[in-house]
Motif scaffolding. Sequence first.
Motif, mmCIF file in Angstrom:
data_model
loop_
_atom_site.group_PDB
_atom_site.id
_atom_site.type_symbol
_atom_site.label_atom_id
_atom_site.label_comp_id
_atom_site.label_asym_id
_atom_site.label_seq_id
_atom_site.Cartn_x
_atom_site.Cartn_y
_atom_site.Cartn_z
ATOM 1 N N ALA A 111 95.463 43.251 29.172
ATOM 2 C CA ALA A 111 94.677 42.246 28.436
ATOM 3 C C ALA A 111 93.397 41.953 29.192
ATOM 4 C CB ALA A 111 95.477 40.955 28.263
ATOM 5 N N ILE A 112 92.407 41.459 28.457
ATOM 6 C CA ILE A 112 91.245 40.818 29.057
ATOM 7 C C ILE A 112 91.202 39.402 28.507
ATOM 8 C CG2 ILE A 112 89.963 42.945 29.436
ATOM 9 C CD1 ILE A 112 88.320 42.302 26.933
ATOM 10 N N ALA A 113 90.583 38.491 29.259
ATOM 11 C CA ALA A 113 90.676 37.086 28.873
ATOM 12 C C ALA A 113 89.416 36.313 29.212
ATOM 13 C CB ALA A 113 91.862 36.436 29.572
ATOM 14 N N GLN A 114 89.136 35.310 28.376
ATOM 15 C CA GLN A 114 88.040 34.375 28.592
ATOM 16 C C GLN A 114 86.720 35.081 28.923
ATOM 17 O OE1 GLN A 114 91.234 33.005 30.424
ATOM 18 N NE2 GLN A 114 91.489 32.568 28.262
ATOM 19 N N VAL A 115 86.372 36.082 28.125
ATOM 20 C CA VAL A 115 85.096 36.779 28.310
ATOM 21 C C VAL A 115 83.969 35.785 28.031
ATOM 22 C CG1 VAL A 115 83.651 38.687 27.539
ATOM 23 C CG2 VAL A 115 86.130 38.988 27.709
ATOM 24 N N ALA A 116 83.163 35.537 29.035
ATOM 25 C CA ALA A 116 82.244 34.392 29.005
ATOM 26 C C ALA A 116 81.240 34.440 27.864
ATOM 27 C CB ALA A 116 81.511 34.301 30.346
ATOM 28 N N THR A 117 80.684 35.624 27.604
ATOM 29 C CA THR A 117 79.724 35.766 26.504
ATOM 30 C C THR A 117 80.221 36.851 25.560
ATOM 31 O OG1 THR A 117 78.421 37.386 27.749
ATOM 32 C CG2 THR A 117 77.781 35.072 27.934
ATOM 33 N N GLN A 118 79.835 36.753 24.308
ATOM 34 C CA GLN A 118 80.317 37.700 23.305
ATOM 35 C C GLN A 118 79.977 39.138 23.713
ATOM 36 O OE1 GLN A 118 78.323 37.835 19.500
ATOM 37 N NE2 GLN A 118 80.256 38.001 18.393
ATOM 38 N N ARG A 170 90.689 34.598 11.976
ATOM 39 C CA ARG A 170 89.450 34.350 11.218
ATOM 40 C C ARG A 170 89.012 35.654 10.550
ATOM 41 N NH1 ARG A 170 85.231 30.300 13.865
ATOM 42 N NH2 ARG A 170 84.038 32.224 13.909
ATOM 43 N N PHE A 171 89.669 35.980 9.461
ATOM 44 C CA PHE A 171 89.372 37.245 8.782
ATOM 45 C C PHE A 171 87.916 37.304 8.315
ATOM 46 C CE2 PHE A 171 94.006 36.837 8.213
ATOM 47 C CZ PHE A 171 94.401 38.039 8.778
ATOM 48 N N GLU A 172 87.343 36.146 8.038
ATOM 49 C CA GLU A 172 85.955 36.112 7.564
ATOM 50 C C GLU A 172 84.962 36.322 8.708
ATOM 51 O OE1 GLU A 172 86.699 31.908 8.962
ATOM 52 O OE2 GLU A 172 87.853 33.577 8.118
ATOM 53 N N ASP A 173 85.418 36.237 9.945
ATOM 54 C CA ASP A 173 84.517 36.369 11.099
ATOM 55 C C ASP A 173 85.334 36.789 12.320
ATOM 56 O OD1 ASP A 173 82.337 36.262 12.811
ATOM 57 O OD2 ASP A 173 82.399 34.074 13.022
ATOM 58 N N TYR A 176 83.801 36.532 15.830
ATOM 59 C CA TYR A 176 83.253 35.244 16.244
ATOM 60 C C TYR A 176 81.730 35.310 16.395
ATOM 61 C CZ TYR A 176 87.430 32.423 16.840
ATOM 62 O OH TYR A 176 88.559 31.669 16.595
ATOM 63 N N ASP A 177 81.079 35.923 15.400
ATOM 64 C CA ASP A 177 79.620 35.924 15.390
ATOM 65 C C ASP A 177 79.074 34.510 15.237
ATOM 66 O OD1 ASP A 177 79.368 38.712 15.669
ATOM 67 O OD2 ASP A 177 79.702 39.002 13.530
ATOM 68 N N GLN A 178 79.850 33.662 14.591
ATOM 69 C CA GLN A 178 79.485 32.262 14.454
ATOM 70 C C GLN A 178 80.258 31.443 15.487
ATOM 71 O OE1 GLN A 178 77.085 31.298 12.265
ATOM 72 N NE2 GLN A 178 76.901 33.478 11.750
ATOM 73 N N ASN A 179 79.537 30.742 16.323
ATOM 74 C CA ASN A 179 80.145 29.812 17.282
ATOM 75 C C ASN A 179 81.143 30.489 18.215
ATOM 76 O OD1 ASN A 179 78.755 27.593 16.058
ATOM 77 N ND2 ASN A 179 80.307 27.565 14.444
ATOM 78 N N TYR A 180 80.711 31.584 18.824
ATOM 79 C CA TYR A 180 81.584 32.255 19.786
ATOM 80 C C TYR A 180 81.915 31.336 20.951
ATOM 81 C CZ TYR A 180 83.267 35.401 23.421
ATOM 82 O OH TYR A 180 84.039 35.999 24.399
ATOM 83 N N SER A 181 83.176 31.341 21.343
ATOM 84 C CA SER A 181 83.580 30.714 22.599
ATOM 85 C C SER A 181 84.639 31.604 23.230
ATOM 86 C CB SER A 181 84.130 29.299 22.388
ATOM 87 O OG SER A 181 85.486 29.327 21.998
ATOM 88 N N ALA A 182 84.629 31.655 24.554
ATOM 89 C CA ALA A 182 85.563 32.527 25.262
ATOM 90 C C ALA A 182 87.008 32.169 24.943
ATOM 91 C CB ALA A 182 85.306 32.434 26.768
#
Length: 313
Positions: A111-118, A170-173, A176-182
């Motif tokens: 796994a990878i986790a909490q990737v700071a930026t998209q 979030r099938f529509e996104d 997380y192009d909208q409001n990405y958070s790690a």
Amino acid sequence: MSNKTPFGPEGWMPARIGDLTGKTYIITGANGGAGFEAARILISKGARVVMMNRSAERSTAAVETLKKEFGPDTNVSFVRMDLAEMASVREAAADLLESEPRIDALICNAAIAQVATQQFTVDGFESQLGVNHFGHFLLSALLFERIEASSGRIVMVGSNGYKMGDNRIRFEDLNYDQNYSAWNAYAQSKLAQMVFGYELQRRVRAAGRSVEVHVCHPGASRTGLIRDTAGIVTRLLAVMLSPLAQSAERGAWPEVMCATEEGLELATYYGPTRFEMVGPVGACPLKAFVLDPQQAKDLWEVSEEKTGATLTV
């Protein structure tokens, strides 16, 4: 589901494992952390272990460490695989099928986790969803027939982080192009992995296939998971909380249990039961949204579309 430890007050322990000579276990992300400790436990019981890791250098070092501990004839090897690249997963699965006549369990641990930026994989997936879910979905699909021929198991290593996001896919996104958070992206990736695991479990049972599927989590373990991906605040928080966490070896116990223990229950989430962080290994509470059948069906279809793999059960 109520908290319970069906293995007694001390919970499940590796001492319950019998002789595993002649059995083969495939572990993703096994050159460090809980995956490496799972390999150690299984090897100590006589099993053959094949690691599937991204880094050839770290994999070679891990194999050398295990052979130094258990002897030069220790039955351990690795296949290079990058879960962030669907082509790499396909190539690695082909190599594995050529070299391994049986697979007693596939442990989807990496796994990878909490990737700071998209970030994105080469196939255009948000990195955490791509590695944690899509990569493992494809690998499970490619190895499924060999696992069934061995009456084997598939183990999905989830995370309690699944509860810390939107509590849905979030099938529509998806990216997380909208409001990405790690945290939200990580939560979705682990939720997807768990939703897939339980849906596979249901389909396997309904079809009467000779495969067991189980889902677990390592609790709060000192594994270095976020060392290379998280932002500075998250890393500092992890350091501060480290004294409260358990060892990587204890973090490996749930996945080893799910790969070896007989009589495990369906629709059950196994891991440390003390605050779901540390302590005796048993069955933990599971949020109802993880078992939503419509979400699972939709995710299955999206996963087949995105990975180009058909997983017929």
